[in-house]
Design an enzyme around this catalytic site. Structure first.
Site, PDB file in Angstrom:
ATOM      1  N   LYS A 181     -18.011   4.459   3.892  1.00 10.51           N
ATOM      2  CA  LYS A 181     -18.647   3.176   4.191  1.00 10.51           C
ATOM      3  C   LYS A 181     -17.658   2.268   4.914  1.00 10.51           C
ATOM      4  O   LYS A 181     -16.656   1.841   4.340  1.00 10.51           O
ATOM      5  CB  LYS A 181     -19.124   2.460   2.927  1.00 10.51           C
ATOM      6  CG  LYS A 181     -20.054   1.270   3.259  1.00 10.51           C
ATOM      7  CD  LYS A 181     -20.073   0.203   2.204  1.00 10.51           C
ATOM      8  CE  LYS A 181     -18.958  -0.803   2.335  1.00 10.51           C
ATOM      9  NZ  LYS A 181     -19.129  -1.758   3.472  1.00 10.51           N
ATOM     10  N   GLY A 233      -8.542  -2.404   0.747  1.00  6.26           N
ATOM     11  CA  GLY A 233      -9.157  -3.725   0.824  1.00  6.26           C
ATOM     12  C   GLY A 233      -8.453  -4.705  -0.086  1.00  6.26           C
ATOM     13  O   GLY A 233      -7.265  -4.564  -0.387  1.00  6.26           O
ATOM     14  N   SER A 234      -9.210  -5.684  -0.567  1.00  5.31           N
ATOM     15  CA  SER A 234      -8.615  -6.762  -1.347  1.00  5.31           C
ATOM     16  C   SER A 234      -8.279  -6.314  -2.766  1.00  5.31           C
ATOM     17  O   SER A 234      -8.900  -5.404  -3.320  1.00  5.31           O
ATOM     18  CB  SER A 234      -9.571  -7.958  -1.413  1.00  5.31           C
ATOM     19  OG  SER A 234     -10.683  -7.653  -2.240  1.00  5.31           O
ATOM     20  N   THR A 235      -7.300  -6.985  -3.352  1.00  4.42           N
ATOM     21  CA  THR A 235      -6.892  -6.679  -4.722  1.00  4.42           C
ATOM     22  C   THR A 235      -8.025  -6.956  -5.700  1.00  4.42           C
ATOM     23  O   THR A 235      -8.238  -6.197  -6.660  1.00  4.42           O
ATOM     24  CB  THR A 235      -5.645  -7.495  -5.095  1.00  4.42           C
ATOM     25  OG1 THR A 235      -4.560  -7.086  -4.250  1.00  4.42           O
ATOM     26  CG2 THR A 235      -5.248  -7.285  -6.547  1.00  4.42           C
ATOM     27  N   GLU A 255      -5.367   1.044  -1.970  1.00  3.65           N
ATOM     28  CA  GLU A 255      -4.372   0.383  -1.119  1.00  3.65           C
ATOM     29  C   GLU A 255      -4.864  -1.031  -0.920  1.00  3.65           C
ATOM     30  O   GLU A 255      -5.861  -1.270  -0.235  1.00  3.65           O
ATOM     31  CB  GLU A 255      -4.226   1.144   0.208  1.00  3.65           C
ATOM     32  CG  GLU A 255      -2.958   0.783   0.967  1.00  3.65           C
ATOM     33  CD  GLU A 255      -3.202  -0.245   2.055  1.00  3.65           C
ATOM     34  OE1 GLU A 255      -2.899  -1.441   1.794  1.00  3.65           O
ATOM     35  OE2 GLU A 255      -3.670   0.126   3.129  1.00  3.65           O
ATOM     36  N   CYS A 289      -2.307  -5.620   5.732  1.00  2.00           N
ATOM     37  CA  CYS A 289      -1.950  -5.683   4.306  1.00  2.00           C
ATOM     38  C   CYS A 289      -0.441  -5.761   4.102  1.00  2.00           C
ATOM     39  O   CYS A 289       0.038  -6.415   3.187  1.00  2.00           O
ATOM     40  CB  CYS A 289      -2.491  -4.462   3.579  1.00  2.00           C
ATOM     41  SG  CYS A 289      -4.275  -4.290   3.630  1.00  2.00           S
ATOM     42  N   GLU A 386      -1.970 -14.052  -0.501  1.00  2.00           N
ATOM     43  CA  GLU A 386      -2.142 -13.367   0.774  1.00  2.00           C
ATOM     44  C   GLU A 386      -3.091 -14.172   1.658  1.00  2.00           C
ATOM     45  O   GLU A 386      -4.257 -14.382   1.311  1.00  2.00           O
ATOM     46  CB  GLU A 386      -2.701 -11.962   0.551  1.00  2.00           C
ATOM     47  CG  GLU A 386      -2.796 -11.160   1.829  1.00  2.00           C
ATOM     48  CD  GLU A 386      -3.316  -9.748   1.601  1.00  2.00           C
ATOM     49  OE1 GLU A 386      -2.809  -8.822   2.251  1.00  2.00           O
ATOM     50  OE2 GLU A 386      -4.233  -9.578   0.776  1.00  2.00           O
TER      51      GLU A 386
END
Length: 474
Positions: A181, A233-235, A255, A289, A386
């Site tokens: 996706k 993607g995001s944490t 990651e 990232c 971030e």
């Protein structure tokens, strides 16, 4: 002193054909979905095309197709799987100009980055993992490594095609099948890749691509017939995924975000360091990232380095991503621009000194001037959170021990950079940094043979290199 002005050098849009609409790629064919959404060019907010929005039943069909294809795909000798990956790599090289333009249109990144960084690395990953396909028993992962089954993969919008390659290439090489996706704001290069798979005669169902938003990704990740989940993607979303797969037996790699420290010591070559700082934070508009978003500079050279850095930033060209002279393109979406703007305003409110070079931004689209903050402390939000944009926080240090302490004072641990002429200092400091990747006298250098991944809130598992095979093998 007068400066020469750069004349526009636009890449042609006409070399890539964008269809009026795109369906879901399931079992080797494109098919429609009940709902659709639009994807836009972030540089001018024009609609590029309409894309299918996958519902749960569509994800079910894609996973079922991948499960059917797994039996025959995993039974192929590694040398036969390798032929398909080599073929995909060559087609990607042959069609790289089309893909680079498409990526810049959909993502907003400068064409020279899509053309000279993303596409060569995409092809290199497929070439590299094609070479591993018939050598898995020599990878140090046991005498009889076996594929897991169906891999559910969710990729971000900052490097759409490169993140696809990072995930699909090792999955196919090891005998797994894939349901991928792409991000909802950048689905087009993944859909183009579906056509590459057909051109390479990849067996139906080996790669399936379902487009959609967060709900589509969530259903894919939680699908009971998915054996392996890979997410970049995001944490915050990474935490949700980790909770959802806990206890299911699914293998997981994450990651996630980063807040990398780029450390410049007093013996570093200033001009070289400045180029590394610029590349570290302004490459891909800071949508990286592992971006070097915290500059830690030794106090004795801080003034000299900042003067040089500001002079270099004044030469950066912001504008049309398809212009070959552009250094900084468009921010990927309105939502991301709003976050960058909000955190930058908070930085100024908290007392940091903000500076940007004079540059005119286009009237339409999502744009943000390259920005640095000085007078930043560890307590500032811009030093802790971030931002994921072209914003650099500058801190100073006096001793190597202080540099290490400040660099590690973050919940993230994805990357770091060290600038010094002393090899012994590079080794000593790198050994103390809690980061998955440490660059020495360079930054943002990637290679398919080298593993990449983080510690702490930057995730776990490794992608790339021999280590990247392990996540797809039982």
């Amino acid at each position: 002193m007068s400066l020469f002005e750069y004349a526009p050098a636009p890449e042609s849009r006409s070399i890539v054909d964008i269809a009026p609409s795109y369906g879901l790629f399931i079992d080797g064919e494109f098919g429609e979905a009940k709902d659709t959404f639009k994807t836009i060019n972030p540089a001018d907010e024009e609609v590029l095309t309409e894309v299918a929005l996958a519902a749960p039943e569509d994800v079910d069909r894609a996973v079922a197709a991948a499960r059917r294809a797994f039996e025959s795909w995993s039974a192929l000798p590694g040398s036969e799987r390798a032929k398909y990956l080599f073929r995909i790599a060559r087609i990607l090289q042959e069609r790289s100009r089309e893909l680079a333009v498409l990526e810049s249109l959909d993502n907003g990144k400068p064409i020279k980055e899509s053309r000279d960084v993303d596409l060569p690395l995409v092809a290199a990953h497929f070439f590299y993992y094609a070479g591993w396909a018939d050598k898995l028993k020599y990878a140090g992962l046991g005498p009889d490594p076996r594929p897991l089954g169906v891999a559910g993969q969710v990729i971000p919008w900052n490097f759409p095609l490169l993140m696809l390659a990072w995930k699909i290439a090792p999955a196919l090489a090891t005998g797994n099948t894939v349901v991928l996706k792409p991000a909802e704001t950048t689905p087009l290069s993944a859909l183009f890749f579906a056509d590459v798979c057909r051109q390479a005669d990849l067996p139906p169902g080996v790669v399936n691509i379902v487009t959609g938003a967060g709900d589509t990704g969530r259903y894919l990740v939680e699908h009971p017939d998915v054996n392996k989940v890979a997410f970049t993607g995001s944490t915050e979303v990474g935490r949700q995924i980790a909770r959802s797969v806990a206890g299911t037996g699914k293998k997981l790699t994450l990651e996630l975000g980063g807040k990398a420290a780029n450390i410049v010591f007093d013996d570093a070559p200033i001009d070289q360091a400045v180029e590394g700082i610029v590349n570290g934070i302004f490459f891909n508009q800071g949508h990286v990232c592992c971006a070097g978003s915290r500059l830690l500079v030794q106090e004795s050279i801080a003034e000299e380095l900042l003067t040089s850095l500001k002079r270099r930033m004044a030469t950066l060209r912001v504008g049309d991503p398809l212009d070959k002279n552009t250094d900084i393109g468009a921010i990927n979406s309105r939502a991301q621009l709003d976050r960058i703007t909000e955190l930058s305003e908070i930085g100024a409110t908290e007392g940091a000194e903000r500076w940007s070079p004079e540059c005119s931004l286009p009237d339409r689209g999502f744009w943000f001037a390259p920005t640095i903050f000085t007078g930043v402390t560890q307590a500032h939000r811009i030093a802790r959170e971030e931002i994921f944009g072209p914003v650099l926080s500058v801190l100073t240090f006096r001793t190597p021990a202080e540099a290490v302490e400040k660099a590690n004072n973050t919940p993230y641990g994805l990357s770091a950079g060290i600038w010094t002429e002393k090899g012994s200092r590079i080794l000593a400091v790198a050994d103390k940094l809690r980061a998955g990747v440490v660059w020495a006298n360079t930054f943002n250098k990637f290679d398919p043979t080298s593993p990449f991944g983080g510690y702490k809130e930057s995730g776990y598992g490794r992608e790339g290199g021999r280590h990247g095979l392990e996540a797809y093998l039982a």
